[in-house]
Design an enzyme around this catalytic site. Sequence first.
Site, PDB file in Angstrom:
ATOM      1  N   CYS A  38       1.094  -1.274  -0.253  1.00  0.00           N
ATOM      2  CA  CYS A  38       0.185   0.055   0.108  1.00  0.00           C
ATOM      3  C   CYS A  38       0.574   1.440   0.447  1.00  0.00           C
ATOM      4  O   CYS A  38       1.814   1.822   0.873  1.00  0.00           O
ATOM      5  CB  CYS A  38      -1.055   0.211   1.135  1.00  0.00           C
ATOM      6  SG  CYS A  38      -1.890   1.758   1.370  1.00  0.00           S
ATOM      7  N   CYS A  44       3.910  -2.707   3.382  1.00  0.00           N
ATOM      8  CA  CYS A  44       3.272  -4.131   2.604  1.00  0.00           C
ATOM      9  C   CYS A  44       2.156  -4.561   4.246  1.00  0.00           C
ATOM     10  O   CYS A  44       1.985  -4.283   5.030  1.00  0.00           O
ATOM     11  CB  CYS A  44       4.801  -5.024   2.911  1.00  0.00           C
ATOM     12  SG  CYS A  44       5.629  -4.585   1.872  1.00  0.00           S
TER      13      CYS A  44
END
Length: 82
Positions: A38, A44
């Site tokens: 993201c 992550c």
Amino acid sequence: MEQVNFNHMFPECQLMSSERSRHCFTCKVCVDRYDHHCDWVCNCIGVHNYLMFTTYITLLFCYCILIVCIAADQVIFNIGMV
């Protein structure tokens, strides 16, 4: 309870991990139950922070609804003042 089998090796980092893990090429790390990387949170999304990510998205959605309600109230209030 899920049985974890550590027989999957990532060639990128030479680590043994479960089969549900994936290597993130952005962060250069292996993430257990990798969902996605993201850019909003610069991290992550995996098993250890999935709850915090969904809480963040829910609060962001609630904030957007609040802004729309305040804007609509201001428009209605200003139309009544004319």
